[in-house]
Write a protein that holds these residues in place. Structure first.
Motif, PDB file in Angstrom:
ATOM      1  N   ARG A 277     130.542 -20.526  73.777  1.00 36.06           N
ATOM      2  CA  ARG A 277     129.633 -20.481  72.629  1.00 36.06           C
ATOM      3  C   ARG A 277     129.080 -21.866  72.296  1.00 36.06           C
ATOM      4  NH1 ARG A 277     132.587 -17.762  67.755  1.00 36.06           N
ATOM      5  NH2 ARG A 277     134.420 -18.601  68.822  1.00 36.06           N
ATOM      6  N   HIS A 327     122.387 -15.412  70.011  1.00 33.07           N
ATOM      7  CA  HIS A 327     123.087 -14.267  69.445  1.00 33.07           C
ATOM      8  C   HIS A 327     122.595 -13.936  68.046  1.00 33.07           C
ATOM      9  CE1 HIS A 327     127.037 -13.710  71.955  1.00 33.07           C
ATOM     10  NE2 HIS A 327     125.951 -13.370  72.600  1.00 33.07           N
ATOM     11  N   GLU A 342     125.218 -18.281  73.430  1.00 29.40           N
ATOM     12  CA  GLU A 342     126.263 -18.161  74.445  1.00 29.40           C
ATOM     13  C   GLU A 342     125.702 -18.551  75.790  1.00 29.40           C
ATOM     14  OE1 GLU A 342     128.071 -14.322  76.476  1.00 29.40           O
ATOM     15  OE2 GLU A 342     128.891 -14.604  74.457  1.00 29.40           O
TER      16      GLU A 342
END
Length: 350
Positions: A277, A327, A342
């Motif tokens: 992430r 995201h 990500e």
């Protein structure tokens, strides 16, 4: 029939209305007045309560009459309050003190420094050439100038720390940091946000990565965080620490044009595994042109560096082109939002 003008002190003269244009024209006067009271420590002298201009002048080595006039003007902007011949700090004015949590003293000194004044003076040329006014004034890019002038570099680092103190709390409180693993703060300054994240997640470890001279002044040396962090100096254009589970990039991308943002993001992408992430912390401008506090900061970017504030679509484009998938975007109480992405499994673009 004659009329007698209203001579009460609180009665405005006929036609004495402040227009938005007039307020803007006076902007540099307000800024320089704020700088003057900081330089002379006026806010610090008011820490224990109201004082007269005469008392303040004697304690600060200034002249009472001009000081009273400056404070009277700044009182109209909500920094001071005048009553019974004495001046006191307001809640906003308290931020000018050097010894209070969340002090904005260093930030005010930075944004009223000659570096920014001279850059602003060159905005007419920037409109014509597209070049930052700072480079016109100093002949070198902003960060190169900081590297060559240690006193300005220290001022910049102190301002970034003071400017983001409350923001770090707001940002950390808006995101569920993992309970374990390693978070790597890229260009993390002195580590304010990393400290907040580690404090909130006792099982988390951290790496603070920035210029060597910056991380040397880190804020991580508390008993609570003992043994859970390390610092590393380097250049995020060439390499960053590998092996992290979550990477932070706070208030970095807005300093750079798109091509440099892609270099930074691709450097990070090459250091991480697919699925890692990335949390970009930056202002996200509304796409519909509605008001946002970062619109003024966007002009600072225009006149000092080659960066810019961006919309959600512009961030998504940068992330996609550098091997990340957006995201979500999480708003915070601070000016910045959290842009969570990500690393994809695709090859990292050159």
């Amino acid at each position: 029939m004659t009329t007698t003008p209203d001579l009460r002190p609180d009665a405005p003269a006929a036609g004495a209305r402040f227009s938005p244009l007039q307020d803007l024209m006076y902007g540099h006067i307000y800024a320089d007045a704020v700088r003057a009271v900081i330089v002379h420590g006026i806010a610090d002298l008011l820490a224990d309560g109201p004082r007269t201009a005469e008392d303040l002048a004697e304690r600060s080595g200034t002249q009472a009459v001009p000081l009273r006039r400056i404070l009277r003007m700044l009182a109209t902007r909500g920094l001071f309050h005048e009553e019974n011949g004495a001046f006191a700090l307001t809640e906003s004015g308290t931020g000018l003190r050097a010894d209070v949590p969340g002090s904005q003293r260093a930030t005010a000194l930075l944004f009223t420094d000659e570096m920014f004044r001279r850059s602003a003076e060159n905005i007419p040329d920037t409109l014509r050439t597209g070049e930052p006014g700072f480079e016109t004034a100093y002949g070198v890019p902003f960060f190169a100038h900081l590297s060559a002038t240690p006193d300005k570099s220290r001022l910049f680092d102190a301002a970034m720390t003071s400017r983001t103190g409350q923001a770090d709390e707001d940002i950390a409180g808006a995101y569920a940091f993992p309970d374990s693993g390693t978070v790597v703060d890229i260009g993390g300054g002195r580590g304010g946000l990393l400290r907040e994240a580690l404090t909130r997640s006792p099982g988390l470890r951290g790496v603070l990565f920035d210029r060597p001279e910056t991380v040397a002044g880190h804020l991580l040396g508390t008993a609570e965080l003992d043994g859970r962090w390390r610092t590393e100096g380097g250049d995020f254009f060439t390499a960053v620490p590998e092996g992290g589970d979550l990477y932070l990039l706070k208030n970095i991308l807005h300093d750079w044009p798109d091509e440099d943002c892609l270099r930074i993001l691709r450097t990070i992408r090459r250091a991480v595994a697919p699925g890692t992430r990335l949390l970009v912390v930056d202002a996200v401008l509304p796409a519909d042109g509605s008001p946002h506090p970062a619109l003024a900061l966007d002009i600072v970017m225009l006149m000092v560096v080659r960066g810019r504030e961006r919309t959600a679509a512009e961030f998504e484009d940068l992330l996609t082109r550098s091997g990340f998938r957006l995201h979500r975007i999480v708003p915070t109480r601070a000016m910045s939002s959290l842009i969570e992405a990500e690393a994809t499994g695709e090859a990292v673009p050159d």
